[in-house]
Design a protein around this motif. Structure first.
Motif, short mmCIF file in Angstrom:
data_model
loop_
_atom_site.label_atom_id
_atom_site.label_comp_id
_atom_site.label_asym_id
_atom_site.label_seq_id
_atom_site.Cartn_x
_atom_site.Cartn_y
_atom_site.Cartn_z
N ILE A 1 43.26 36.05 49.34
CA ILE A 1 44.01 36.47 48.15
C ILE A 1 44.48 37.91 48.32
CG2 ILE A 1 43.85 36.95 45.66
CD1 ILE A 1 43.78 33.97 46.28
N VAL B 1 43.33 32.32 41.75
CA VAL B 1 41.97 32.56 42.22
C VAL B 1 41.02 31.54 41.61
CG1 VAL B 1 40.05 34.20 42.23
CG2 VAL B 1 42.38 35.02 42.58
N ALA C 1 48.18 33.96 44.42
CA ALA C 1 47.46 35.22 44.33
C ALA C 1 47.19 35.73 42.92
CB ALA C 1 48.22 36.30 45.11
#
Length: 304
Positions: free
Chosen positions: A227, A192, A187
């Motif tokens: 996420i 990402v 996360a």
């Protein structure tokens, strides 16, 4: 006027500033964190910068209450050492406090950078009125500063708040720490970018990934929602563990703004165990550009 020197050591740059007793940054600069030289030489450069800063401001070392240092963990604050931060391999087991003390007689305090930032948010930012809160930084990695019962919770060696290594999804892959599916592995901003790049078959920054999601990209949109869910899971864990009156989220990923905060609040409202925990305010950090400097200086200015 009383001053403190704040030093915020990062993997790529080290910010240095002179901060007064009201939290105002009188002067600041930054140096590349050059890992091709020894940490001792890097500290010599920091010291020269501080001395030049004081001369430029017409001040003496006697005008400085102390020097606060924020650095990535793991640390050993009892021994004044940087232990084994993954992004500073050349600094492992380096006695940064003793090294700085070669140049200055003022008191020197070392804490984890997220812990220092939490103190800054208590002093001047989004947690002024809170006696129980957790500050979470989500950027290259994920870390936290924990403030409870009116004081910072730092742990036996200064490493309380290494929440990025909560295991969130063991199926997601192996973190740099060796565990499977740590929170920062799934996360953080780095996570990402890694996952978006794999989906699109090209290098994608975390900012570009969030922009694509906002624009409705059919591949990246679901990733970003996942996420946000992961961030919510970590927040629920912190709420269930510490029972804070507030969560404060900072770091680069927090700049996504409302989509992130709305999704996390929605997740927490469903999954926090305690009914009051489901209503925990989750707010953006108030201090951004100078948070590291102010946090480091707060180690001198604010009792903790």
């Amino acid at each position: 006027m009383n001053y403190a020197i704040g030093i915020d050591i990062g993997g790529t740059k080290t910010a240095i500033g002179l901060v007064d007793q009201n939290g105002s940054v009188r002067v600041k600069t930054s140096l590349p964190t050059d890992q091709t030289i020894t940490p001792e030489i890097m500290v010599d450069r920091m010291a020269d910068t501080i001395k030049n800063m004081l001369v430029g401001e017409g001040l003496n070392e006697s005008d400085v209450l102390g020097i606060g240092v924020g650095a990535p963990g793991p640390l050993n604050t009892k021994e004044g050492k940087i232990a084994e931060p993954p992004n500073l391999p050349s600094w492992w087991n380096f006695p940064v406090v003793n090294s700085l003390a070669r140049h200055f007689s003022a008191p020197i305090r070392l804490e984890n950078d997220a812990t220092a930032a939490a103190l800054a948010e208590k002093w001047l930012g989004a947690a002024k009125e809170a006696e129980h809160f957790v500050f979470i930084t989500i950027s290259t990695g994920i870390g936290a500063g924990i403030y409870s019962h009116g004081k910072l919770i730092t742990g036996a060696t200064g490493n309380a708040g290494d929440v990025g290594h909560f295991v969130v999804d063991p199926a997601a892959g192996t973190c740099v720490c060796g565990q499977k599916g740590c929170w920062e592995y799934v996360a953080s901003g780095t996570a990402v970018a890694r996952q978006a790049s794999a989906l699109l078959g090209r290098e994608v920054s975390s900012k570009e990934a969030f922009d694509l999601a906002a624009a409705g990209d059919p591949m990246i949109g679901p990733l970003v929602q996942k996420i946000f869910q992961y961030i919510g899971i970590g927040c629920v864990t912190l709420i269930n563990t510490f029972d804070p009156e507030k969560l404060v989220i900072g770091g680069g990923v927090s700049q996504v703004g409302a989509p992130l905060f709305d999704a996390v609040k929605a997740y927490v409202s469903k999954h926090a165990l305690n009914p009051s925990g489901r209503k925990t305010p989750i707010v953006p950090a108030a201090l951004h550009q100078d948070a590291g400097l102010i946090g480091a200086a707060a180690l001198i200015h604010i009792p903790y």
